[in-house]
Motif scaffolding. Structure first.
Motif, PDB file in Angstrom:
ATOM      1  N   PHE A 100       0.831  -1.206   0.000  1.00 34.81           N
ATOM      2  CA  PHE A 100       0.000   0.000   0.000  1.00 34.81           C
ATOM      3  C   PHE A 100       0.861   1.249   0.000  1.00 34.81           C
ATOM      4  N   ILE A 101       1.911   1.265   0.822  1.00 33.95           N
ATOM      5  CA  ILE A 101       2.781   2.436   0.864  1.00 33.95           C
ATOM      6  C   ILE A 101       3.437   2.659  -0.493  1.00 33.95           C
ATOM      7  N   ALA A 102       3.925   1.593  -1.122  1.00 33.54           N
ATOM      8  CA  ALA A 102       4.556   1.731  -2.434  1.00 33.54           C
ATOM      9  C   ALA A 102       3.567   2.228  -3.473  1.00 33.54           C
ATOM     10  N   ALA A 103       2.336   1.725  -3.432  1.00 30.77           N
ATOM     11  CA  ALA A 103       1.324   2.118  -4.416  1.00 30.77           C
ATOM     12  C   ALA A 103       0.969   3.591  -4.319  1.00 30.77           C
ATOM     13  N   ILE A 104       1.133   4.187  -3.149  1.00 28.36           N
ATOM     14  CA  ILE A 104       0.835   5.605  -2.966  1.00 28.36           C
ATOM     15  C   ILE A 104       2.090   6.457  -3.133  1.00 28.36           C
ATOM     16  N   ALA A 105       3.195   6.018  -2.518  1.00 27.08           N
ATOM     17  CA  ALA A 105       4.397   6.848  -2.449  1.00 27.08           C
ATOM     18  C   ALA A 105       5.068   7.006  -3.808  1.00 27.08           C
ATOM     19  N   PHE A 106       5.171   5.944  -4.596  1.00 28.66           N
ATOM     20  CA  PHE A 106       5.886   6.048  -5.862  1.00 28.66           C
ATOM     21  C   PHE A 106       5.175   6.983  -6.847  1.00 28.66           C
ATOM     22  N   VAL A 150      16.482   9.044 -12.200  1.00 28.59           N
ATOM     23  CA  VAL A 150      17.661   8.793 -11.365  1.00 28.59           C
ATOM     24  C   VAL A 150      17.245   8.576  -9.912  1.00 28.59           C
ATOM     25  N   ALA A 151      16.290   9.379  -9.434  1.00 28.74           N
ATOM     26  CA  ALA A 151      15.831   9.230  -8.049  1.00 28.74           C
ATOM     27  C   ALA A 151      15.212   7.857  -7.828  1.00 28.74           C
ATOM     28  N   PHE A 152      14.382   7.410  -8.762  1.00 30.97           N
ATOM     29  CA  PHE A 152      13.790   6.077  -8.624  1.00 30.97           C
ATOM     30  C   PHE A 152      14.860   4.992  -8.725  1.00 30.97           C
ATOM     31  N   GLY A 153      15.874   5.230  -9.539  1.00 24.48           N
ATOM     32  CA  GLY A 153      16.968   4.277  -9.620  1.00 24.48           C
ATOM     33  C   GLY A 153      17.718   4.147  -8.302  1.00 24.48           C
ATOM     34  N   ALA A 156      15.521   2.163  -5.953  1.00 23.31           N
ATOM     35  CA  ALA A 156      15.577   0.741  -6.302  1.00 23.31           C
ATOM     36  C   ALA A 156      16.902   0.122  -5.850  1.00 23.31           C
ATOM     37  N   ALA A 157      17.997   0.851  -6.038  1.00 22.14           N
ATOM     38  CA  ALA A 157      19.303   0.326  -5.624  1.00 22.14           C
ATOM     39  C   ALA A 157      19.361   0.136  -4.113  1.00 22.14           C
ATOM     40  N   GLY A 158      18.854   1.111  -3.363  1.00 18.53           N
ATOM     41  CA  GLY A 158      18.851   0.987  -1.910  1.00 18.53           C
ATOM     42  C   GLY A 158      18.007  -0.176  -1.430  1.00 18.53           C
ATOM     43  N   MET A 159      16.844  -0.366  -2.047  1.00 13.88           N
ATOM     44  CA  MET A 159      15.984  -1.492  -1.666  1.00 13.88           C
ATOM     45  C   MET A 159      16.625  -2.821  -2.046  1.00 13.88           C
ATOM     46  N   PHE A 160      17.311  -2.852  -3.187  1.00 16.58           N
ATOM     47  CA  PHE A 160      17.968  -4.087  -3.624  1.00 16.58           C
ATOM     48  C   PHE A 160      19.076  -4.490  -2.654  1.00 16.58           C
ATOM     49  N   VAL A 161      19.870  -3.512  -2.224  1.00 21.24           N
ATOM     50  CA  VAL A 161      20.926  -3.799  -1.253  1.00 21.24           C
ATOM     51  C   VAL A 161      20.314  -4.310   0.060  1.00 21.24           C
ATOM     52  N   THR A 162      19.184  -3.733   0.455  1.00 18.83           N
ATOM     53  CA  THR A 162      18.508  -4.181   1.673  1.00 18.83           C
ATOM     54  C   THR A 162      18.063  -5.637   1.547  1.00 18.83           C
ATOM     55  N   LEU A 178      12.965  -3.653  -9.830  1.00 22.91           N
ATOM     56  CA  LEU A 178      12.735  -3.167 -11.195  1.00 22.91           C
ATOM     57  C   LEU A 178      11.245  -2.938 -11.445  1.00 22.91           C
ATOM     58  N   SER A 179      10.394  -3.755 -10.841  1.00 22.43           N
ATOM     59  CA  SER A 179       8.951  -3.550 -11.017  1.00 22.43           C
ATOM     60  C   SER A 179       8.515  -2.233 -10.376  1.00 22.43           C
ATOM     61  N   LEU A 180       9.080  -1.904  -9.216  1.00 21.83           N
ATOM     62  CA  LEU A 180       8.780  -0.620  -8.588  1.00 21.83           C
ATOM     63  C   LEU A 180       9.376   0.531  -9.385  1.00 21.83           C
ATOM     64  N   PHE A 181      10.565   0.340  -9.932  1.00 18.30           N
ATOM     65  CA  PHE A 181      11.161   1.351 -10.796  1.00 18.30           C
ATOM     66  C   PHE A 181      10.275   1.610 -12.011  1.00 18.30           C
TER      67      PHE A 181
END
Length: 544
Positions: A100-106, A150-153, A156-162, A178-181
């Protein structure tokens, strides 16, 4: 003395290399780095807190399997967050809880970044200055797209490392981020197109929120009915990659990439062909003379906020009716599956419905908070554009002006929150054949009123004393959203959770509202509103 005309040829103004995209990117970095940092760091930190908390609660395969069995694949349960694919894995559980947070925040992040660096400076006249230095008409929009991508990238990179740090397989984690990106890229294109069609920044935000509401509804209807409606929603394209399920899908990324490319290309092309300061939708000419409506301070305030009040009320009512119509399906799911009842925190059907409705009421309260923040943010916008000085030059005091504005905004808050609450109760009453649900949900809306009003009060206090910091109230809303949907899975102190006004009230109607919290929030609201009015009365207008 005879005047002479200088007929010597002047050297043409040199063109900026690359159309000025580089110059616009440097300007964005200097003036907007705090905005980029807030979005990127906030989303990465929110996701990291989510997955760490879930790893603490479901640290074994057996516990993860219990979660997956509880949420299952029931479409009614998936109405809020979407179908929980792979909910028996750590990545799948985190994706479901963060959905839900991703669906609103992105989408909101994409809209904010695009509007802030395209339509907003165009409306204020800044882009006209940049164009005078031979910056191409399309350069600001290309730069805004690059900055957003770039911001979304980075997110995505930070979430991937997590995910890698938590032991999630790299291939699955990569597909998820990548789906969120892709979702962010699609909404960047939508916001860019809306910024070409409409000449006012606030209308671009309104259209983006309407599209988000439609996308959310289409996704929910598609998940509930397991039909093709969800493929009309970019939110579903992200979830249908199924990164943590057995049947991983890469091809929805191609769909998102193609749509994003078309939207961005159309937006950039439109920015190169339209007139500066205009929109593809022609603005209606205003009246030659000011009507009584325009001369009266109260009537003018009503006219300024009427469209937003109507739009947010209709949007909330649509959400209420859609989710209320699923109440019976939720009841059937809870009745037939004790594990789902446990996931809802319910022991019987009625309580299961109430817990489901409490999630819906939370969404309605968050929407109402978004309304009051944007409405009060408009006051700062009028100050920045110079409209406020024109109004205050008339025979009207500052206290009279801001008091009238606040009265209209707060009356609008009552409508934006309570009308959908009644609509939710009516939809549930039809489903369960119990007219008392109308009053039940109306009381829940009333309980949330003081909590939502706190967002308005904080925004007014910042407007009065620290107007440049007024956007910080969005951080409070983001925190309230995070706690509202993930607070139960976080091992945080109670006082830290209660910073969220919505959490402090309680999960109504599933639980009784906290009378103490309602009183404290009401007093806090009055104090902050008074402080904001006093600060506005004392400070300079316009404030830099």
């Amino acid at each position: 003395m005879t005047a002479t005309l200088d007929t010597r040829p002047h050297a043409p103004t040199p063109r900026v290399p690359g159309g000025g995209v580089g110059a616009m990117l440097r300007l964005q970095a200097r003036t907007g780095w705090k905005v980029y940092l807030a979005w990127v760091a906030g989303l990465i930190a929110g996701y990291a807190a989510t997955i760490v908390a879930i790893d603490g609660l479901y640290g074994t395969p057996e516990l993860l399997a219990t979660y997956g069995a509880a949420v299952g694949d029931d479409a009614a349960i998936a109405a809020i967050n979407g179908t929980p694919y792979g909910a028996d894995t750590l990545g799948g559980v985190a994706a479901n809880e963060f959905a839900f947070i991703a669906a609103i925040a992105f989408p909101l992040m994409a809209t904010h970044l695009v509007v802030r660096f395209t339509r907003a400076p165009e409306e204020s006249g800044l882009l006209e200055l940049m164009r005078s230095r031979s910056v191409a008409s399309w350069a600001p929009h290309v730069a805004a797209v690059i900055g957003s991508i770039v911001a979304f990238g980075l997110v995505a990179a930070g979430m991937f490392v997590t995910l890698l740090a938590e032991g999630v397989p790299a291939e699955r984690g990569l597909l998820y981020v990548l789906s969120l990106f892709g979702l962010g890229a699609v909404w960047t294109g939508l916001a860019l197109c809306a910024a070409q069609w409409l000449r006012r920044a606030r209308r671009v935000y309104t259209v983006s929120l309407i599209l988000l509401g439609l996308a959310y509804a289409a996704r929910a209807i598609g998940d509930v009915g397991d039909n093709a409606w969800k493929w009309l929603s970019p939110l579903a394209w992200q979830q249908e990659t199924r990164p943590f399920a057995d049947d991983m899908r890469w091809w929805p990324l191609l769909l998102a990439a193609a749509v994003a490319a078309v939207l961005i290309a159309f937006g950039v092309r439109s920015s190169a062909t339209r007139d500066l300061g205009s929109g593809l939708v022609a603005a209606r000419p205003g009246p030659v003379r000011a009507t009584e409506h325009k001369r009266s301070i109260p009537l003018r305030a009503i006219g300024e906020h009427r469209g937003a009040i109507i739009g947010w009320t209709i949007g909330g009512l649509a959400v209420a009716v859609i989710f209320g119509s699923l109440a019976q399906q939720v009841a059937d799911a809870v009745a037939g599956n004790p594990q789902i009842a446990q996931a809802f925190g319910a022991d019987d059907d009625s309580h299961g419905i109430d817990t489901y409705l409490s999630l819906t009421m939370l969404i309605l309260a968050l929407m109402a908070a978004g309304y009051v923040i944007t409405a009060i943010g408009r006051l700062r916008g009028d100050e920045r554009t110079g409209l406020l000085e024109v109004v205050l030059a008339q025979a009207v005091s500052r206290v009279q002006w801001i008091g009238t504005q606040l009265a209209v905004i707060l009356v609008g808050l009552v409508l934006v929150l309570l009308v959908p609450s009644v609509g939710l109760g009516a939809a549930v009453a039809v489903q369960v054949d119990d007219a008392s649900e109308i009053g039940h949900n109306l009381l829940a809306g009333l309980a949330y009123l003081p909590a939502v009003a706190v967002f308005a009060a904080v925004s007014v206090a910042l407007f009065g004393w620290l107007p440049r910091a007024q956007p910080a109230v969005w951080g409070l809303l983001g925190y309230a959203t995070f706690i509202g949907f993930l607070g139960g899975s976080l091992d945080w102190p109670e006082w830290l959770l209660r910073i969220s006004p919505l959490y402090a009230v309680g999960a109504v109607p599933a639980a009784d509202a906290s009378g103490t919290a309602v009183v404290v929030l009401t007093v806090l609201t009055v104090a902050l509103l008074a402080a904001g009015v006093i600060g506005f009365r004392r400070r300079d207008v316009p404030h830099p």
